[in-house]
Enzyme design. Structure first.
Site, PDB file in Angstrom:
ATOM      1  CD  GLU A 109     -65.724 -10.673 -49.367  1.00 59.10           C
ATOM      2  OE1 GLU A 109     -65.344  -9.542 -49.038  1.00 59.10           O
ATOM      3  OE2 GLU A 109     -66.149 -11.511 -48.548  1.00 59.10           O
ATOM      4  CD  GLU A 143     -66.164 -16.965 -47.011  1.00 55.05           C
ATOM      5  OE1 GLU A 143     -66.574 -16.120 -46.194  1.00 55.05           O
ATOM      6  OE2 GLU A 143     -65.230 -16.744 -47.796  1.00 55.05           O
TER       7      GLU A 143
HETATM    8  C1  XIL Z   1     -63.335 -13.480 -41.666  1.00 61.26           C
HETATM    9  C2  XIL Z   1     -62.760 -14.308 -40.533  1.00 61.26           C
HETATM   10  O1  XIL Z   1     -63.690 -15.294 -40.177  1.00 61.26           O
HETATM   11  C3  XIL Z   1     -62.437 -13.419 -39.336  1.00 61.26           C
HETATM   12  O2  XIL Z   1     -61.766 -14.162 -38.347  1.00 61.26           O
HETATM   13  C4  XIL Z   1     -61.565 -12.249 -39.794  1.00 61.26           C
HETATM   14  O3  XIL Z   1     -61.364 -11.371 -38.709  1.00 61.26           O
HETATM   15  C5  XIL Z   1     -62.206 -11.498 -40.946  1.00 61.26           C
HETATM   16  O4  XIL Z   1     -62.482 -12.416 -41.991  1.00 61.26           O
HETATM   17  N1  XIL Z   1     -65.627 -13.276 -46.230  1.00 61.26           N
HETATM   18  C6  XIL Z   1     -64.462 -13.996 -46.369  1.00 61.26           C
HETATM   19  C7  XIL Z   1     -63.774 -14.509 -45.166  1.00 61.26           C
HETATM   20  O5  XIL Z   1     -64.074 -14.292 -47.511  1.00 61.26           O
HETATM   21  O6  XIL Z   1     -62.375 -14.572 -45.351  1.00 61.26           O
HETATM   22  C8  XIL Z   1     -64.087 -13.688 -43.950  1.00 61.26           C
HETATM   23  O7  XIL Z   1     -63.482 -14.299 -42.812  1.00 61.26           O
HETATM   24  C9  XIL Z   1     -65.584 -13.557 -43.780  1.00 61.26           C
HETATM   25  C10 XIL Z   1     -66.207 -12.867 -44.969  1.00 61.26           C
END
Ligand code: XIL
Length: 339
Positions: free
Chosen positions: A165, A271
């Site tokens: 990101e 994701e």
């Molecule tokens: C999220 C996790 O799922 C949560 O448990 C944590 O509290 C915050 O992060 N983008 C990403 C992931 O790259 O690492 C994130 O994961 C969600 C958004």
């Protein structure tokens, strides 16, 4: 009693025996409670279907240990594992030089034992970042962090999200601690350090909300600049967190994957989750990935609704809170199954 023992005062013998007993009890308790945590794999490991490309899920150790339905749904459905939080800077490297690999090791060990691919996630991200890493010599700390983590899992992690990101929604680079001090070159440093630490791992740039519009164009432009100046990048990850009312279509994703392919890069849906779990949204991504030669796989962000990062009420995952398959599951797996 032998004469030599008789020479030792009874009190000393008593203290010695007591100490020995106490140590033995502590050792047993230590093994039961204090040992490194493990994923409680069943004796018979369920076998997922045969897919044309890896189908992954983000996994967390807590739920895997306390919720059998979650672990079982994961094991029998998915062929790739991304640690959901265990490799994040604040978890794995909470203070400079202090490391906690317990959860990451447990998840990677379980993946190896069940023959699942591992996506390492993330190496450098300005969230879930402990304050120390954002102050002082941020470049040296970034190098130390990336080198140590990638070396430890060399040969076991197939793909790393090296940079996570880096872009704002308007397509500009986020003013994070590394961007502020090094400019865009921090991205080069992260990739070069990862490549040196494990020349075999595939190195990805991962972005959220960049499936369409200016953010996608900015992502491709950034990847092109990196490639043109020789940064060792292998692929782009599109997170694809989305909603049933407004998800990227199969056509849009196919165009994205093709545009990434034109740069000579691989792509992965990294994701995915869908508020409301529209089967059409899951099918669109699965078909687009199945059809694109440069798409290396698709990962969903969680397993059952009970543990979803956006909340159980969003019903975003292919399994309900109790671990029962939803219609989204067939939509997701169908296009990826080997025919
Ligand atoms: C999220 C996790 O799922 C949560 O448990 C944590 O509290 C915050 O992060 N983008 C990403 C992931 O790259 O690492 C994130 O994961 C969600 C958004």
């Amino acid at each position: 009693m032998p004469s030599r023992l008789r020479a030792i005062p009874a009190g000393v013998l008593l203290v010695a025996a007591g100490t020995f007993g106490l140590l033995a009890v502590l050792a047993v308790l230590g093994r039961a409670f204090g040992g490194p945590p493990e994923v409680p794999l069943p004796e018979r490991i369920p076998r997922p279907p045969d897919y044309a490309k890896p189908l992954g899920a983000a996994l967390s150790l807590g739920p895997a240990r306390e919720d059998e339905a979650y672990l079982d749904a994961f094991l029998r459905t998915f062929t790739s594992l991304t640690p959901e939080n265990a490799m994040k800077w604040e978890v794995v490297h909470p203070a400079r030089g202090r490391w906690n690999f317990d959860e990451a090791d447990a998840l990677v060990d379980a993946a190896v034992r069940t023959r699942k691919r591992v996506r390492g996630h993330p190496l450098v991200w300005d969230q879930q970042l402990p304050p120390y890493a954002a102050r002082g010599d941020v470049e040296t700390m970034l190098r130390e962090h990336v080198r140590t983590l990638v070396r430890r899992y060399r040969g076991r992690v197939a793909q790393w999200d090296v940079v996570n990101e880096p872009l704002e929604d308007d397509g500009t680079l986020t003013q994070n601690p590394w961007q502020r001090t090094l400019g865009e070159r921090w991205i080069d440093v992260a990739f070069a350090t990862a490549r040196a630490a494990d020349p075999e791992a595939q190195l990805f740039l991962n972005e959220i909300g960049a499936e369409r519009g200016v953010k996608f164009s900015a992502l491709v432009a950034l990847a092109r600049r990196l490639r043109d100046r020789g940064v060792p990048i292998d692929g782009i990850g599109l997170q694809n967190h989305t909603t049933s009312g407004n998800f990227p279509s199969r056509e849009v994703l196919a165009e994205d994957l093709a545009a990434i392919g034109k740069l000579g890069l691989e792509a992965e849906i990294t994701e995915m989750d869908v508020e409301g779990a529209s089967p059409r949204a899951y099918a669109a991504a699965a078909r687009a990935c199945a059809d694109a030669p440069n798409c290396t796989g698709l990962t969903v962000w969680g397993v059952t609704d009970r543990w979803s990062w956006i909340g159980e009420d969003k019903r975003a995952l292919p399994f309900d809170a109790a671990g029962r398959a939803k219609p989204a599951l067939r939509a997701l797996t169908g296009p990826l199954r080997r025919r």
